[in-house]
Enzyme design. Sequence first.
Site, PDB file in Angstrom:
ATOM      1  CG  ASN A 154      -0.390  -0.102   2.506  1.00  0.00           C
ATOM      2  OD1 ASN A 154       0.784  -0.460   2.638  1.00  0.00           O
ATOM      3  ND2 ASN A 154      -1.148   0.214   3.531  1.00  0.00           N
ATOM      4  CD  GLU A 253       5.084   0.710  12.848  1.00  0.00           C
ATOM      5  OE1 GLU A 253       3.932   0.816  13.343  1.00  0.00           O
ATOM      6  OE2 GLU A 253       6.074   1.271  13.333  1.00  0.00           O
ATOM      7  CB  CYS A 287      -1.928   0.473   8.828  1.00  0.00           C
ATOM      8  SG  CYS A 287      -0.566   1.645   8.739  1.00  0.00           S
ATOM      9  CD  GLU A 461       8.443   1.707  10.450  1.00  0.00           C
ATOM     10  OE1 GLU A 461       7.404   2.108   9.903  1.00  0.00           O
ATOM     11  OE2 GLU A 461       9.157   0.810   9.977  1.00  0.00           O
TER      12      GLU A 461
HETATM   13  O1  LIG Z   1      -0.429   1.314   6.036  1.00  0.00           O
HETATM   14  C1  LIG Z   1       0.444   1.705   6.801  1.00  0.00           C
HETATM   15  C2  LIG Z   1       1.607   2.408   6.332  1.00  0.00           C
HETATM   16  C3  LIG Z   1       1.789   3.767   6.926  1.00  0.00           C
HETATM   17  C4  LIG Z   1       1.109   4.828   6.164  1.00  0.00           C
HETATM   18  C5  LIG Z   1       1.430   6.222   6.619  1.00  0.00           C
HETATM   19  O2  LIG Z   1       2.555   6.506   7.035  1.00  0.00           O
HETATM   20  O3  LIG Z   1       0.544   7.064   6.549  1.00  0.00           O
END
Ligand SMILES: O=CCCCC(=O)O
Length: 483
Positions: A154, A253, A287, A461
């Site tokens: 994604n 994550e 997410c 992160e």
């Molecule tokens: O789907 C999770 C990845 C992180 C997306 C984001 O940093 O907005």
Amino acid sequence: MSRASWPQFITDVFDHAAPVGASTFDVKNPATGAVLGTVADMTAADARQAVADARGAFKAWSQETAKSRTAAMMAWHDLIVAHVDELAQLLTLEMGKPLMEAKGEILHGASYITWFAEEAKRLYGDIIPTNAPGRRLMVVKQPIGVVAAITPWNFPSAMIMRKVAPAIAAGCTVVIKPAEDTPLSAVALVLLAKRAGLPDDVIKLVTCSQPAEVAKALTDHPDVRKLSFTGSTRVGKLLMRNCANTVKKVSLELGGNAPFIVFDDADLDQAADAAMLAKFRNAGQTCISANRFLVQIGVYEAFAAKLEARVAALTLGDGMAPETTVGPLINDGAVSKVESLVRHAAACGAEVRTGGYAVDGQGTFFPPTILTGGTPDLTIADTEIFGPVAALYRFKDEDEAVRVANDTPYGLASYVFTQDMGRIWRVSEALEYGMVAVNEGTVSSEAAPFGGVKESGIGREGSRYGLDEFVEIKYIGIGGLNR
Ligand SMILES: O=CCCCC(=O)O
């Protein structure tokens, strides 16, 4: 865009993706179903070789000065920014998101490279006040070793940069396993790292069509000392179990079930604008996407109407078309899953205000959808939707909002809309989530710690906390100094 009109850099990426003689697998464009190209289909044995290569590069890379690692990372960053348009095209072609969002993703990802390139120089240790005469206590932070970075489809570009940047800044070497739906963005980033002069084998790439086999090889390997994974909670648990055999450090994550809480005193336009970002960015395949809109009774209808007006202005289509604001879902399975959640909610009494059913024809399109009148016991309320469906639920008071919001095994992002400063603090502290966005629709930034609690994951992160995930703390005690 026809193959003949691709920019030279994209042609170079295809050439690197499938070396002559390699077994390959196809990568498809979700907007058209057409095969975009082929990529090397690497095996568990290839993954083990990549780990051996990364292990071989570790000593020299970890012993570079921070200043020299910073310079190499900045050169990589600059090349990524110079190629942002081609990287965005590649990302849209293989993943589907609108071109503007793809460009935003590349620049967002690149911001982690500059952030951690700068942080590399500040990876300080400590001197601890002594606990005995003639003794000194010191702490140094050392790179953990070879890192396996398993990244999702994604955000096929940003998640690589968000993991690789802190790892190499700390002095680790990395083996990346990108998602099988979106390996081309990974090939492009690794090609640019090579062109930027990052030493061979500091970043290795294993593209494959059999993720379970390769992920097992990486998580079984004793020389991999750290796993950084973004993906589903189900897969995260499997990987974590596998990492237990060699007691690796893990950052996970995982899935989310984000509540988006709108109180009676919220600025409803601000909340509705933020909802568009929190729900429809990346067609809801994030997410941190808002998964449950909890709206206080007094503003429920007004908020639903504002959301409906904004959704009516969205354009569903191929991400390469300039007018598109919502692209396709990643594959047919995603469309079926989202549609069955909506059908079930409708069968249980929810009203489909707009959208609701998969679009017939080419590509994997699902229209932006609003559901009202549902209750939090519906399947759609405790399933991560991962699609452009905003399901609205009513609540009476603050206690109920917090109770319903926390009634989930997940705990990644949450959103709160209110003008009351006391309520901002009370609710933010009561929410069992790793991240709380107050009066805004996103939480993601290189400067902030991104991560979840409960079954949404472990570790952070971004920010200075993100660097600590890739180091071991070593204590050195020196005695006998008074003899
Ligand atoms: O789907 C999770 C990845 C992180 C997306 C984001 O940093 O907005």
